[in-house]
Design an enzyme around this catalytic site. Structure first.
Site, PDB file in Angstrom:
ATOM      1  N   TYR A 171       0.822  -1.142   0.023  1.00 18.33           N
ATOM      2  CA  TYR A 171      -0.032   0.101   0.063  1.00 18.33           C
ATOM      3  C   TYR A 171       1.015   1.433  -0.018  1.00 18.33           C
ATOM      4  O   TYR A 171       1.462   1.676   1.085  1.00 18.33           O
ATOM      5  CB  TYR A 171      -0.741   0.063   1.268  1.00 18.33           C
ATOM      6  CG  TYR A 171      -1.912  -1.154   1.398  1.00 18.33           C
ATOM      7  CD1 TYR A 171      -2.131  -1.838  -0.040  1.00 18.33           C
ATOM      8  CD2 TYR A 171      -2.566  -1.310   2.438  1.00 18.33           C
ATOM      9  CE1 TYR A 171      -3.060  -2.887   0.241  1.00 18.33           C
ATOM     10  CE2 TYR A 171      -3.586  -2.398   2.470  1.00 18.33           C
ATOM     11  CZ  TYR A 171      -3.733  -3.019   1.385  1.00 18.33           C
ATOM     12  OH  TYR A 171      -4.757  -4.112   1.515  1.00 18.33           O
ATOM     13  N   LEU A 201     -18.153  -1.821   1.931  1.00 16.65           N
ATOM     14  CA  LEU A 201     -18.828  -0.798   1.413  1.00 16.65           C
ATOM     15  C   LEU A 201     -18.590  -0.866  -0.283  1.00 16.65           C
ATOM     16  O   LEU A 201     -19.004  -0.012  -0.834  1.00 16.65           O
ATOM     17  CB  LEU A 201     -18.399   0.524   1.819  1.00 16.65           C
ATOM     18  CG  LEU A 201     -18.571   0.894   3.334  1.00 16.65           C
ATOM     19  CD1 LEU A 201     -18.042   2.246   3.423  1.00 16.65           C
ATOM     20  CD2 LEU A 201     -19.995   0.760   3.585  1.00 16.65           C
ATOM     21  N   LYS A 259     -23.129   7.547  -2.777  1.00 13.08           N
ATOM     22  CA  LYS A 259     -22.730   8.802  -3.406  1.00 13.08           C
ATOM     23  C   LYS A 259     -22.578   8.871  -4.505  1.00 13.08           C
ATOM     24  O   LYS A 259     -22.347   9.970  -5.553  1.00 13.08           O
ATOM     25  CB  LYS A 259     -21.691   9.401  -2.455  1.00 13.08           C
ATOM     26  CG  LYS A 259     -21.986   9.640  -0.853  1.00 13.08           C
ATOM     27  CD  LYS A 259     -20.720  10.052  -0.157  1.00 13.08           C
ATOM     28  CE  LYS A 259     -20.898  10.207   1.078  1.00 13.08           C
ATOM     29  NZ  LYS A 259     -19.778  10.680   1.853  1.00 13.08           N
TER      30      LYS A 259
END
Length: 311
Positions: free
Chosen positions: A57, A208, A216
């Site tokens: 990452y 999510l 959104k």
């Protein structure tokens, strides 16, 4: 914040954790390190104790930021990191990058150095494809790291059922990190029941669906350069997912947002130990944490989810 056991390990983890992929800055658009640290600190102050990162990452940037978070509070946090995602590459001699236990341990030691700690609570093999030489190397390295007291628990990041069973052939697998959400329920068939039966902790990434379940996104949504979602609006599944998300917005009512309902959904499953949504800001972290205090989904909520998925 409610806590759960990480499978049979006895480690207490907050049921909402912090996924530190986005703050690496290499896959989710631009980030600000100071803002990222504030997001993690906000999560920790609100009861989050499980922080998940990986060596890839941001090419170590995420681990370095996590080191700043855990300084002075190491004993209060459960640190999870991963190594091995580059295992599908070959070194200059044509050998697998992680083909030997020593190579795995070298990657582990590099993560230790970046994290500024002398042990890691949960170390995951980041290989997510079929069985390879790297699998055996990781299993041997895991055993050595446990003997040396450098890790408390070990796991693998994958949804591949055969691969999970292979890794657990001697009963030594402590945790599995897997993709699970309202929009991706494939692990409910075999993987999650197996983990529950075996006492293996389930760490849920993507609860999510990479932001889809925040509600959104729209057909006209665009993503910045460097964001792995940049081409999503051009793909057919994106429109289909938007339609499902629109129908799911009925789950948001009172003080509960759609994203909080989505987090409650994965926490409803008895095999799940912790969900690790990402956050770039303190506000996003607080929204995620608040899902722990929200009521469980009702039978009516689950019927709505099942109907939308079936459709």
């Amino acid at each position: 914040m409610y806590t759960r056991k990480l499978g049979k390990t006895g480690i207490d983890v907050s049921e909402i954790g912090f996924g530190a992929w986005a703050i690496g800055g290499d896959a989710w658009g631009p980030v600000d390190d100071a803002q990222s640290l504030r997001a993690m600190e906000a999560a920790a102050e609100l009861g989050v104790n499980f922080i998940d990162t990986a060596d890839v990452y941001g090419n170590g940037r995420s681990e370095t930021l996590v080191a700043k978070l855990i300084e002075g509070r190491r004993d209060k946090l459960v640190v999870s990191t991963k190594g091995g995602l580059m295992g599908h590459h070959r070194d200059p001699r044509g050998e697998p990058v992680y083909g030997q236990p020593a190579k795995v341990i070298e990657a582990f030691e590099n993560s230790l150095r970046r994290l500024g700690t002398d042990y890691i609570d949960v170390y995951f093999c980041h290989l997510w494809w079929d069985k390879t030489e790297e699998t055996e190397a990781f299993m041997d390295a895991f055993a050595q790291l446990k003997r040396d007291g450098k890790v408390r628990a070990v796991g693998v990041s994958t949804e591949n059922f055969d691969y999970i069973k292979h890794f657990n052939r001697d009963g030594g697998l402590d945790a599995v990190q897997l993709d699970y959400s309202i929009l991706n329920r494939s692990v409910e068939r075999e993987v999650l029941p197996y983990l529950q039966e075996q006492g293996i902790g389930a760490v849920v990434r993507g609860p999510l669906r990479m932001g889809m379940l925040t509600g959104k996104f729209q057909a006209a949504t665009t993503f910045p350069e460097g964001d792995i979602r940049r081409n999503w609006p051009n793909e057919a599944w994106f429109a289909e997912s938007l339609s499902k998300v629109e129908a799911l917005k009925g789950l948001a009512h009172g003080e509960r947002t759609l994203s909080q309902a989505a987090l409650r959904f994965v926490l409803n499953h008895p095999a799940v130990s912790v969900a690790i949504p990402g956050a770039k800001t303190a506000e996003q972290a607080a929204q995620n944490v608040s899902a722990s205090a929200r009521p469980l989904l009702s039978e009516d909520d689950m019927r709505i989810i099942d109907q939308i998925q079936a459709g």
